[in-house]
Design an enzyme around this catalytic site. Structure first.
Site: not given
Ligand code: GUN
Length: 296
Positions: A53, A97, A120
């Protein structure tokens, strides 16, 4: 034999377009989009995901701020970090994460992320906005799946879709998005009777498999000409490949003989997830720029 839904190639095209758009945005506003990545502990798979990412951020022209915390980080310390990132105007998107170490309350951590930086799309209000078709950030894997269908000219209107897996990250939101796209959606999960699952898959024009079990869906169940989206990324080992190889949730070879379209694993949905994260991050920066422009 089916056509491959090449998520890798599409993701590259999307990232190339984002690179251009970012250059224009930086030139006109002087603002460089910035994604903060938060990684707690040393899970090797999570480290790989976060690295890729951050590499995409750099390639597109975003800044990224990486916060690597030890696995014994307390809830209070993590919430405090999120608070600091929320308050920092140079940070436009925050990605924590998952999974987090078990002693941490992931729901409370996600709740702490400012809605405007929830790239997200995991915040309960982002999920609510998605369910109600209101503007907000759509979580990246579901958004990537819909984009892959759209760009391939595969319109879900009136199609029978089966989604296998009901996670908040993939199964539930993709079922909602397919519903909004006017498919007739059946949501199956780990406790769906195997016979019901088989019947649903055999009748489906679109199959989205997101259970994380290698070969969970036998290729023989796939309807001729249907679309198979395999979200599973499972490492399996055999004597010939002791380091293992990645396989999806659907038995690829027999499914590919029957499907009209199928995603490869790897190189299908995975790259699309990152492309959509980059797209959400640029959008977050664009929205922040608009909301910080003084009105006359
Ligand atoms: N873990 C697995 N997939 C994801 C994702 O899309 N975002 C985050 N933050 N964690 C994940």
């Amino acid at each position: 034999m089916s056509a491959l839904l090449d998520g890798k190639a599409l993701a590259e095209r999307i990232k190339a377009a984002l690179t251009e758009e970012t250059q224009e945005f930086v030139a006109s506003t002087g603002i460089q989009p910035c994604l903060a990545t938060v990684l707690v502990g040393e899970d090797p798979a999570s480290e790989v995901y976060v690295r890729s990412k951050r590499a995409s951020c750099a390639a597109i022209g975003f800044a990224s701020r990486h916060c690597a915390l030890p696995s014994d980080t307390t809830q209070e310390a993590l919430v405090a970090l999120i608070g600091a990132l929320n308050a920092d105007p140079a940070v436009h998107g925050i990605l924590v994460q998952l999974p987090l170490p078990r002693h941490l309350d992931a729901d409370a951590i996600i709740d702490a992320i400012a809605l405007a930086k929830d790239v997200d799309g995991f915040h309960p209000r982002s999920m609510g906005n998605l369910a109600l078709k209101k503007a907000g950030f759509v979580s990246c894997t579901p958004a990537g799946i819909m984009r892959l269908l759209e760009e391939s000219g595969l319109d879900p209107v009136g199609k029978r879709a089966v989604v296998i897996g009901r996670s908040a990250i993939v199964g539930l939101p993709v079922a909602l998005l397919l519903t909004h796209a006017h498919a007739t959606v059946t949501l199956c999960h780990s406790l769906t009777a195997r016979a019901d699952l088989e019947a649903a898959v055999r009748g489906a024009d679109i199959v989205v498999a997101a259970v994380g079990v290698p070969g969970f869906v036998p290729g023989a169940w796939i309807k001729e000409g249907s679309v198979v989206i395999d979200v599973g990324i499972n490492r399996v080992t055999d004597p010939e490949r002791p380091k293992g190889r990645l396989v999806g949730d659907v038995e690829f070879e027999p499914a590919a003989l029957r499907a009209g379209w199928i995603t490869p694993v790897p190189g299908g949905v995975g790259p699309m997830t990152i492309a959509m994260l980059m797209s959400n991050t640029l959008l977050a920066a664009q929205r922040a720029a608009v909301s910080s422009t003084p009105s006359r």
